[in-house]
Write a protein that holds these residues in place. Structure first.
Motif, PDB file in Angstrom:
ATOM      1  N   HIS A  78       0.843  -1.201   0.000  1.00 20.37           N
ATOM      2  CA  HIS A  78       0.000   0.000   0.000  1.00 20.37           C
ATOM      3  C   HIS A  78       0.880   1.253   0.000  1.00 20.37           C
ATOM      4  N   GLY A  79       0.496   2.242  -0.786  1.00 21.60           N
ATOM      5  CA  GLY A  79       1.238   3.500  -0.853  1.00 21.60           C
ATOM      6  C   GLY A  79       2.327   3.522  -1.904  1.00 21.60           C
ATOM      7  N   ALA A  80       2.577   2.369  -2.562  1.00 25.18           N
ATOM      8  CA  ALA A  80       3.609   2.333  -3.606  1.00 25.18           C
ATOM      9  C   ALA A  80       3.078   3.003  -4.870  1.00 25.18           C
ATOM     10  N   ARG A  81       3.990   3.577  -5.622  1.00 22.84           N
ATOM     11  CA  ARG A  81       3.666   4.108  -6.954  1.00 22.84           C
ATOM     12  C   ARG A  81       4.528   3.321  -7.942  1.00 22.84           C
ATOM     13  N   LEU A  82       3.928   2.297  -8.515  1.00 18.20           N
ATOM     14  CA  LEU A  82       4.650   1.292  -9.275  1.00 18.20           C
ATOM     15  C   LEU A  82       4.587   1.599 -10.769  1.00 18.20           C
ATOM     16  N   GLY A  83       5.725   1.961 -11.365  1.00 18.25           N
ATOM     17  CA  GLY A  83       5.809   2.208 -12.798  1.00 18.25           C
ATOM     18  C   GLY A  83       6.139   0.926 -13.542  1.00 18.25           C
ATOM     19  N   ILE A  84       5.333   0.584 -14.540  1.00 15.98           N
ATOM     20  CA  ILE A  84       5.532  -0.655 -15.297  1.00 15.98           C
ATOM     21  C   ILE A  84       6.156  -0.297 -16.632  1.00 15.98           C
ATOM     22  N   VAL A  85       7.332  -0.879 -16.926  1.00 19.19           N
ATOM     23  CA  VAL A  85       8.095  -0.505 -18.114  1.00 19.19           C
ATOM     24  C   VAL A  85       8.308  -1.729 -19.002  1.00 19.19           C
ATOM     25  N   GLY A  86       8.694  -1.455 -20.249  1.00 15.78           N
ATOM     26  CA  GLY A  86       8.968  -2.529 -21.198  1.00 15.78           C
ATOM     27  C   GLY A  86       8.631  -2.078 -22.599  1.00 15.78           C
ATOM     28  N   ASP A  87       9.169  -2.777 -23.585  1.00 14.03           N
ATOM     29  CA  ASP A  87       8.912  -2.433 -24.979  1.00 14.03           C
ATOM     30  C   ASP A  87       7.463  -2.746 -25.344  1.00 14.03           C
ATOM     31  N   ASN A  88       6.976  -2.078 -26.415  1.00 11.33           N
ATOM     32  CA  ASN A  88       5.643  -2.386 -26.920  1.00 11.33           C
ATOM     33  C   ASN A  88       5.561  -3.854 -27.318  1.00 11.33           C
ATOM     34  N   GLY A  89       4.419  -4.465 -27.030  1.00 11.56           N
ATOM     35  CA  GLY A  89       4.214  -5.849 -27.408  1.00 11.56           C
ATOM     36  C   GLY A  89       4.708  -6.844 -26.383  1.00 11.56           C
ATOM     37  N   GLN A  90       5.364  -6.375 -25.314  1.00 11.88           N
ATOM     38  CA  GLN A  90       5.886  -7.294 -24.302  1.00 11.88           C
ATOM     39  C   GLN A  90       4.819  -7.720 -23.297  1.00 11.88           C
ATOM     40  N   VAL A 126       6.688  10.297 -10.804  1.00  9.69           N
ATOM     41  CA  VAL A 126       5.694   9.514 -10.069  1.00  9.69           C
ATOM     42  C   VAL A 126       6.257   8.219  -9.491  1.00  9.69           C
ATOM     43  N   ALA A 127       7.043   7.463 -10.262  1.00  4.48           N
ATOM     44  CA  ALA A 127       7.397   6.091  -9.884  1.00  4.48           C
ATOM     45  C   ALA A 127       8.345   6.036  -8.692  1.00  4.48           C
ATOM     46  N   THR A 128       7.968   5.260  -7.680  1.00  2.80           N
ATOM     47  CA  THR A 128       8.876   4.956  -6.569  1.00  2.80           C
ATOM     48  C   THR A 128       9.512   3.579  -6.743  1.00  2.80           C
ATOM     49  N   GLU A 129       8.856   2.715  -7.520  1.00  2.00           N
ATOM     50  CA  GLU A 129       9.376   1.379  -7.823  1.00  2.00           C
ATOM     51  C   GLU A 129       9.112   1.086  -9.293  1.00  2.00           C
ATOM     52  N   VAL A 130       9.838   0.109  -9.843  1.00  2.00           N
ATOM     53  CA  VAL A 130       9.721  -0.213 -11.270  1.00  2.00           C
ATOM     54  C   VAL A 130       9.567  -1.718 -11.441  1.00  2.00           C
ATOM     55  N   ILE A 131       8.600  -2.107 -12.286  1.00  2.00           N
ATOM     56  CA  ILE A 131       8.455  -3.491 -12.711  1.00  2.00           C
ATOM     57  C   ILE A 131       8.696  -3.533 -14.217  1.00  2.00           C
ATOM     58  N   GLU A 132       9.509  -4.481 -14.674  1.00  2.00           N
ATOM     59  CA  GLU A 132       9.799  -4.611 -16.099  1.00  2.00           C
ATOM     60  C   GLU A 132       9.110  -5.843 -16.668  1.00  2.00           C
ATOM     61  N   VAL A 133       8.436  -5.644 -17.810  1.00  2.00           N
ATOM     62  CA  VAL A 133       7.817  -6.747 -18.550  1.00  2.00           C
ATOM     63  C   VAL A 133       8.682  -6.986 -19.784  1.00  2.00           C
ATOM     64  N   GLY A 180       8.720 -12.503 -21.764  1.00  2.00           N
ATOM     65  CA  GLY A 180       7.856 -13.460 -21.094  1.00  2.00           C
ATOM     66  C   GLY A 180       7.941 -13.460 -19.588  1.00  2.00           C
ATOM     67  N   ARG A 181       8.507 -12.404 -19.004  1.00  2.00           N
ATOM     68  CA  ARG A 181       8.635 -12.332 -17.545  1.00  2.00           C
ATOM     69  C   ARG A 181       8.144 -10.971 -17.041  1.00  2.00           C
ATOM     70  N   VAL A 182       7.641 -10.962 -15.812  1.00  2.00           N
ATOM     71  CA  VAL A 182       7.231  -9.727 -15.126  1.00  2.00           C
ATOM     72  C   VAL A 182       7.975  -9.716 -13.807  1.00  2.00           C
ATOM     73  N   ILE A 183       8.999  -8.863 -13.700  1.00  2.00           N
ATOM     74  CA  ILE A 183       9.869  -8.900 -12.521  1.00  2.00           C
ATOM     75  C   ILE A 183      10.135  -7.491 -11.994  1.00  2.00           C
ATOM     76  N   SER A 184      10.412  -7.405 -10.699  1.00  2.00           N
ATOM     77  CA  SER A 184      10.802  -6.124 -10.110  1.00  2.00           C
ATOM     78  C   SER A 184      12.180  -5.729 -10.636  1.00  2.00           C
ATOM     79  N   TYR A 185      12.285  -4.487 -11.113  1.00  2.00           N
ATOM     80  CA  TYR A 185      13.557  -4.018 -11.666  1.00  2.00           C
ATOM     81  C   TYR A 185      14.464  -3.576 -10.509  1.00  2.00           C
ATOM     82  N   PRO A 186      15.712  -4.046 -10.471  1.00  2.00           N
ATOM     83  CA  PRO A 186      16.602  -3.720  -9.339  1.00  2.00           C
ATOM     84  C   PRO A 186      17.250  -2.353  -9.480  1.00  2.00           C
ATOM     85  N   GLY A 187      16.442  -1.313  -9.510  1.00  2.00           N
ATOM     86  CA  GLY A 187      16.994   0.038  -9.640  1.00  2.00           C
ATOM     87  C   GLY A 187      15.873   1.040  -9.840  1.00  2.00           C
ATOM     88  N   THR A 188      16.252   2.297  -9.976  1.00  2.00           N
ATOM     89  CA  THR A 188      15.272   3.361 -10.183  1.00  2.00           C
ATOM     90  C   THR A 188      14.894   3.451 -11.659  1.00  2.00           C
TER      91      THR A 188
END
Length: 591
Positions: A307-319, A464-471, A474-482
């Motif tokens: 709760h309270g996280a601002r999670l930015g989801i990143v990755g190339d189009n189509g991923q 906005v993003a305090t955390e990043v998830i990369e798609v 074929g994987r959805v994982i927490s990105y180890p960095g800003t």
């Protein structure tokens, strides 16, 4: 700096809204211009007018004879089962070696050139269209929101392309960082007027604010001076000894002029509903697999969002970024596994294309009343409408007449009238102007609830993003960095890829391989030979014309004179045709 396209004294209005009010501008073939303005100010309309797709009410658009206009097409220009190379050759009428050397500038590999275009993601298809655009050799590009729906990697390639493009561009974009990286001039459309500034968007806005402050200080000084003069005149005009001084001061008062200071345009004000901060996980997934009945997008998704996280989801189009968001907001079911939302979670969703499915015949006010949570007071709805620039008669406008940016604002306004402590936002900045994107980013930065979002706007993600998830892959994982570290890594991958492609295409600057260079050299020699032959023929016919003209003075019979005149007309026509052929050959040789 030749001017290639000019708008002269243009007027354009829709109903009561004036978009152009005697506006003028000139675009040169070496200027890189960023076009800015509020939603509804007329940016897209101006682009359509310059492209010839829409008419002015008055005024004219003048293109020079040297204008070669290019624009990035939003529609799909590909034929069924057409390969990338097939499309590039068909669309540009250029040979395969030339298409290949342009394609690699957008990281389109040799292997991809043989793939069917329709099998590629939207981002890759955009790269193919950009390569085709470059093959047409335009000297002025018009790009209306080219970064919408482009992933970060394709945006960076587009930036690289525009930075190295040797001709003029006019770019409309809500992404201020993109404009700053690609444009050296700024053109603002505001209140029907166009203002060109020789600097990037940040320099322009700073200059605008400094000018406004200077003019306000000058007006304050003028008002002070006016009061002093009025007091002196009132005290001295009846006195015989000082009456002449009073008259002189009166003339000085008449000469004082106030500077007209344009007020600041209204800005959207975001105020998210107050939510109680919560502790613990807002979302947890277990062995989650996402996708569609006919294909898997990603598997083994293990994500936990506090709760309270601002999670930015990143990755190339189509991923699979949108697929992931649609799965967690339960608009599509998981292929396997489970996801669990925390207790007391209330989810609000902004989908990427939601503004295209709004009820066309509803008014702005109708829509907001329907979206508002039960018990919301009328004044609160009116306040939210006003904060999103839908006050007074604008609140009565039908949705069908709203621009894309106005529709996006309306959907966001409706979202604020609902009670949510979790927001899922898929590209919320698309179609919003620069100021509105920044206001939304600042509001989300202050929002105490939970936000899961994706955006291709780097300023928005950074703010906005305090955390990043990369798609990816074929994987959805927490990105180890800003997010900034993710941008750095992506830029490095692009630079390394471009260097590798450049090493594989060592003859790019001068053309293709050895065989291609020999073929072009032979073609150049052939053109030069034909040019010389045409020059000799023109010289020979010109001698005949001079001799015939000289002989006309000695002719006495009417029939002889008529025959000579006909022969002279024939020679003039043939010489004119040869001169046109010579000009084409000369341009070919020079090119």
């Amino acid at each position: 700096m030749p001017v290639v396209l000019t708008l002269q004294n243009g007027y354009k209005r829709y109903g009561d809204q004036i978009l152009l009010d005697g506006a003028s501008c000139a675009l040169a073939d070496d200027q890189k211009v960023g076009l800015i303005g509020r939603n509804g100010a007329g940016k897209s309309t101006l682009c359509r007018i310059l492209l010839g797709d829409e008419e002015l009410d008055a005024g004219e658009v003048v293109g020079s004879k040297k204008l070669r206009l290019g624009y990035l097409r939003q529609h799909d220009p590909f034929l069924p089962e057409e390969t990338v190379m097939g499309f590039l050759m068909r669309d540009s009428a250029k040979p395969d070696w030339q298409c290949g050397q342009v394609a690699w500038q957008f990281a389109i590999s040799d292997a991809m050139l043989g793939q069917q275009v329709r099998e590629l993601s939207g981002g890759w298809q955009t790269r193919v269209k950009l390569a085709s655009l470059l093959l047409h050799d335009p000297n002025l590009l018009i790009l209306d929101e080219p970064t919408n729906f482009l992933d970060l990697r394709t945006q960076m390639l587009l930036e690289h392309f525009l930075q190295n493009f040797k001709a003029g561009i006019l770019v409309v974009s809500h992404d201020r960082s993109f404009l700053k990286r690609t444009c050296t001039h700024t053109l603002e459309i505001s209140r029907g007027e166009l203002t060109m500034f020789p600097g990037d968007v940040d320099a322009y806005l700073q200059n605008l604010e400094e000018r406004r402050e200077h003019d306000e200080r000058a007006n304050a000084a003028t008002l002070t001076k006016r009061k002093q003069l009025e007091r002196f005149i009132a005290e001295n005009r009846a006195n015989a000894n000082t009456a002449s001084q009073a008259r002189s001061k009166a003339k000085q008062l008449e000469r004082l002029q106030m500077v007209e200071v344009a007020g600041k345009e209204q800005s959207v004000r975001f105020s998210f509903p107050k939510v109680e901060p919560r502790q613990g996980p807002a979302l947890r997934t277990e062995d989650l697999a996402i996708g569609y009945p006919d294909r898997m997008v990603a598997g083994d998704v293990q994500v936990e969002v506090e709760h309270g996280a601002r999670l930015g989801i990143v990755g190339d189009n189509g991923q699979g970024k949108t697929t992931f968001l649609r799965t967690i907001c339960e608009s599509i079911p998981p292929k396997r596994g489970r996801l669990k939302w925390g207790y007391g979670v209330h989810i609000g969703v902004y989908a990427q294309h939601v503004y295209t499915s709004l009820p066309e015949n509803d008014s702005v006010e109708d829509y907001l009343y329907r979206q508002a949570a039960p018990g919301t007071k009328d004044q609160q709805i009116k306040d939210v409408a006003g904060s999103f620039l839908f006050s007074g008669q604008l609140a009565e406008k039908k949705i069908k007449v709203l621009s894309g940016g106005e529709r996006a604002r309306l959907v966001l306004a409706g979202l604020l009238l609902e009670q949510h402590n979790v927001l899922i936002l898929d590209e919320p900045g698309n179609h919003l102007d620069v100021e509105t994107v920044e206001a939304l980013a600042d509001a989300l930065h202050r929002y105490p609830g939970t936000v899961l979002f994706t955006s291709h706007d780097r300023y928005f993600m950074h703010t906005v993003a305090t955390e990043v998830i990369e798609v990816r892959d074929g994987r959805v994982i927490s990105y180890p960095g800003t997010y900034d570290e993710y941008v750095y890594r992506t830029q490095k991958e692009i630079d390394d890829g471009l260097r590798a492609e450049a090493a594989r295409h060592p003859d790019t600057q001068s053309g293709g391989g050895a065989d291609d260079k020999k073929a072009r050299a032979r073609a150049d020699r052939d053109s030069q030979k034909r040019l010389k032959a045409v020059e000799r023929k023109i010289a020979k016919l010109d001698d005949e014309r001079k001799a015939l003209t000289a002989s006309q003075a000695t002719l006495t019979g009417a029939k002889e004179a008529q025959e000579a005149h006909a022969k002279l007309a024939e020679l003039n026509a043939e010489i004119g045709s040869l001169e046109s052929e010579w000009l084409e050959l000369w341009e070919e040789v020079e090119g």
